[in-house]
Scaffold this active site. Structure first.
Site, PDB file in Angstrom:
ATOM      1  N   ALA A   1       1.890   1.392  -2.395  1.00  0.00           N
ATOM      2  CA  ALA A   1       1.167   2.383  -1.586  1.00  0.00           C
ATOM      3  C   ALA A   1       1.869   2.683  -0.261  1.00  0.00           C
ATOM      4  O   ALA A   1       1.769   3.798   0.249  1.00  0.00           O
ATOM      5  CB  ALA A   1      -0.266   1.923  -1.337  1.00  0.00           C
TER       6      ALA A   1
ATOM      7  N   ALA B   1      -0.392  -1.183  -7.462  1.00  0.00           N
ATOM      8  CA  ALA B   1      -0.751  -2.035  -8.596  1.00  0.00           C
ATOM      9  C   ALA B   1      -1.300  -3.394  -8.164  1.00  0.00           C
ATOM     10  O   ALA B   1      -2.250  -3.899  -8.755  1.00  0.00           O
ATOM     11  CB  ALA B   1       0.470  -2.240  -9.502  1.00  0.00           C
ATOM     12  N   HIS B   2      -0.708  -3.990  -7.118  1.00  0.00           N
ATOM     13  CA  HIS B   2      -1.094  -5.376  -6.806  1.00  0.00           C
ATOM     14  C   HIS B   2      -2.456  -5.493  -6.140  1.00  0.00           C
ATOM     15  O   HIS B   2      -2.946  -6.600  -5.918  1.00  0.00           O
ATOM     16  CB  HIS B   2      -0.016  -6.070  -5.960  1.00  0.00           C
ATOM     17  CG  HIS B   2       0.007  -5.694  -4.506  1.00  0.00           C
ATOM     18  ND1 HIS B   2      -0.600  -6.465  -3.546  1.00  0.00           N
ATOM     19  CD2 HIS B   2       0.564  -4.652  -3.854  1.00  0.00           C
ATOM     20  CE1 HIS B   2      -0.392  -5.917  -2.350  1.00  0.00           C
ATOM     21  NE2 HIS B   2       0.306  -4.815  -2.506  1.00  0.00           N
TER      22      HIS B   2
ATOM     23  N   ASN C   1      -9.474  -0.905   3.839  1.00  0.00           N
ATOM     24  CA  ASN C   1      -9.065  -2.248   3.430  1.00  0.00           C
ATOM     25  C   ASN C   1      -9.759  -3.350   4.221  1.00  0.00           C
ATOM     26  O   ASN C   1      -9.910  -4.464   3.736  1.00  0.00           O
ATOM     27  CB  ASN C   1      -7.550  -2.389   3.553  1.00  0.00           C
ATOM     28  CG  ASN C   1      -7.006  -1.853   4.855  1.00  0.00           C
ATOM     29  OD1 ASN C   1      -7.203  -0.680   5.178  1.00  0.00           O
ATOM     30  ND2 ASN C   1      -6.343  -2.687   5.617  1.00  0.00           N
TER      31      ASN C   1
ATOM     32  N   CYS D   1      -1.712  -7.109   6.892  1.00  0.00           N
ATOM     33  CA  CYS D   1      -0.446  -6.514   7.317  1.00  0.00           C
ATOM     34  C   CYS D   1      -0.233  -6.693   8.808  1.00  0.00           C
ATOM     35  O   CYS D   1       0.881  -6.651   9.295  1.00  0.00           O
ATOM     36  CB  CYS D   1      -0.425  -5.036   6.982  1.00  0.00           C
ATOM     37  SG  CYS D   1      -0.942  -4.725   5.293  1.00  0.00           S
TER      38      CYS D   1
ATOM     39  N   GLN E   1      -7.027   0.866  -1.898  1.00  0.00           N
ATOM     40  CA  GLN E   1      -8.154  -0.063  -2.036  1.00  0.00           C
ATOM     41  C   GLN E   1      -9.222   0.428  -3.010  1.00  0.00           C
ATOM     42  O   GLN E   1     -10.158  -0.304  -3.305  1.00  0.00           O
ATOM     43  CB  GLN E   1      -8.806  -0.328  -0.678  1.00  0.00           C
ATOM     44  CG  GLN E   1      -7.978  -1.187   0.249  1.00  0.00           C
ATOM     45  CD  GLN E   1      -7.775  -2.617  -0.250  1.00  0.00           C
ATOM     46  OE1 GLN E   1      -8.496  -3.112  -1.113  1.00  0.00           O
ATOM     47  NE2 GLN E   1      -6.783  -3.292   0.292  1.00  0.00           N
TER      48      GLN E   1
HETATM   49  C1  PLP Z   1      -2.430  -2.667   0.677  1.00  0.00           C
HETATM   50  C2  PLP Z   1      -2.599  -1.316   1.247  1.00  0.00           C
HETATM   51  C3  PLP Z   1      -1.492  -0.471   1.461  1.00  0.00           C
HETATM   52  C4  PLP Z   1      -0.092  -0.924   1.185  1.00  0.00           C
HETATM   53  O1  PLP Z   1       0.132  -1.033  -0.189  1.00  0.00           O
HETATM   54  P1  PLP Z   1       1.445  -1.760  -0.751  1.00  0.00           P
HETATM   55  O2  PLP Z   1       1.417  -1.412  -2.202  1.00  0.00           O
HETATM   56  O3  PLP Z   1       1.272  -3.212  -0.478  1.00  0.00           O
HETATM   57  O4  PLP Z   1       2.623  -1.175  -0.048  1.00  0.00           O
HETATM   58  C5  PLP Z   1      -1.743   0.788   1.961  1.00  0.00           C
HETATM   59  N1  PLP Z   1      -2.980   1.204   2.241  1.00  0.00           N
HETATM   60  C6  PLP Z   1      -4.058   0.429   2.050  1.00  0.00           C
HETATM   61  C7  PLP Z   1      -5.412   0.963   2.358  1.00  0.00           C
HETATM   62  C8  PLP Z   1      -3.898  -0.852   1.556  1.00  0.00           C
HETATM   63  O5  PLP Z   1      -4.966  -1.626   1.381  1.00  0.00           O
END
Ligand code: PLP
Length: 380
Positions: free
Chosen positions: A74, A203-204, A154, A329, A182
């Protein structure tokens, strides 16, 4: 007694579903072909696997397979959507509207665009974390090219009224981009009924592998065009060059199939566990729940603990229970969460709050254990 440590940080990342692992492993070993190799069977089978995954991702969000661009996650999808639109639509304008509770992968990208000559309006949210739609209407200008609003937050789990936002954007002929990291795979998302032109997927965050994601790019009504972030071999219709991460993509596809079948039942179970957790923790003195109670993900609770610093709670329980203060993050820096500050919490309240994010492997026993441990702490 549940096995320790207990993982209650599913919004930071999730383990791969065993069925996802089973699906993706062959693509690391015997089926190692490059889908761009058009001249032999190794390439053909890899290309077929990618085609299937593209279809599976599209189905989960109500899109066409041809509208899916595979990325590394993302963060990259957010960068591609924002920078890609900014570069492509400069003749129409250079103004982007977004919200104060967005993920850093959106806000920091907007800051970068500002340095390139873009103009960014960051709109406030109310104390429940909901955007002010009248403010949005007023903020849109003739040179506005994009509105960016995340699907679900998130930190708080608050679900944004994306449909109302997309209707405003559409009425002003402005593209609408949503960071769906999310939401996708946890709550129903449909790019057509929601009116989304660009959507980030990771995906994760829903039991797929790390380092795999997608950007949905609308092809009809309107057709969105993007400038690439990464130039090269012209993969993904030239929007995202680079050899495709076949195992990651296959895993993402499988995670989408599982989510389509199971996310709604999972959400019902998790809402019950989450509500029990909240109810119990709110019995503690000076505790407070944050985020719009009526529009939120089923598995996220955000609670502040009066004058007790959340970092000190984590220090006491971190070996047994995995939780997070604010977003993972930014947890390396001790600053209070920008999301909570935007919702009007004081600095003290913001640094006293913890995010509990449950997932499909969370058990009632684990939730009860977490409640017991927190009740036993000296929270003042
Ligand atoms: C985790 C997250 C991201 C980042 O996603 P990644 O796939 O880890 O780069 C961006 N936006 C939101 C709202 C997230 O929760």
């Amino acid at each position: 007694m549940p096995a320790l440590p207990i993982y209650m940080d599913y919004n930071a990342t999730t383990p791969c579903d065993p069925r996802v692992i089973e699906a993706l492993v062959p693509w690391l070993g015997t089926h190692f072909g490059n889908p761009a190799s058009r001249a032999h069977a190794f390439g053909w089978e890899a290309a077929a696997a990618v085609d299937l995954a593209r279809e599976q991702v599209a189905q989960l969000i109500g899109a066409e397979a041809s509208e899916i661009v595979f990325t590394s996650g993302a963060t990259e999808s957010n960068n591609l959507a924002l920078k890609g639109v900014f570069e492509k639509y400069y003749q129409k304008g250079k103004h982007i509207v977004t919200f104060a509770t967005e993920h850093k992968a959106v806000l920091d990208t907007c800051r970068h665009i500002e340095k390139l000559g873009g103009e960014i309006t960051v709109l406030p949210v109310d104390k429940e974390g909901r955007p002010d739609l009248e403010e949005l209407e007023k903020a849109i200008r003739p040179d506005t090219i994009l509105v960016a609003a995340m699907y679900a937050n998130n930190e708080t789990g608050v679900i944004t009224p994306v449909k109302e936002i997309s209707e405003i954007a559409r009425r002003h002929n402005v593209l609408f981009f949503s960071d769906g990291a999310q939401a996708v795979g946890k709550t129903p998302v449909n790019v057509n009924t929601d009116g989304i032109d660009l959507l980030s997927v990771s995906a994760h965050k829903f039991y797929g592998p790390k380092g795999a994601g997608a950007l949905y790019v609308r092809r009809r009504g309107p057709r969105v065009s993007l400038a690439p972030l990464i130039d090269g071999g012209g993969h993904e219709k030239g929007i995202r060059s680079g050899t495709l991460n076949v195992p990651g993509i296959v895993g993402l596809g499988k995670a989408c199939v599982i989510a389509r079948e199971e996310m709604e039942q999972d959400a019902v179970r998790l809402a019950t566990l989450r509500d029990y957790l909240e109810e119990q923790l709110l019995l503690l003195p000076d505790t407070k729940r944050h985020g719009d109670k009526n529009h939120r993900l089923a598995h996220t609770a955000h609670i502040s603990f009066g004058n007790t610093n959340a970092a000190s709670i984590l220090q006491q329980i971190g070996k047994e229970i995995a939780l997070s203060t604010g977003s993972a993050c930014s947890s390396a820096d001790p600053e209070p969460s920008h999301v909570l500050l935007a919702m009007g919490l004081s600095k003290t309240e913001a640094v006293s709050s913890l995010r509990f994010s449950l997932g499909k492997y969370t058990t009632k026993e684990e939730v009860e254990y977490v409640v017991r441990v927190l009740k036993g702490l000296s929270i003042k």
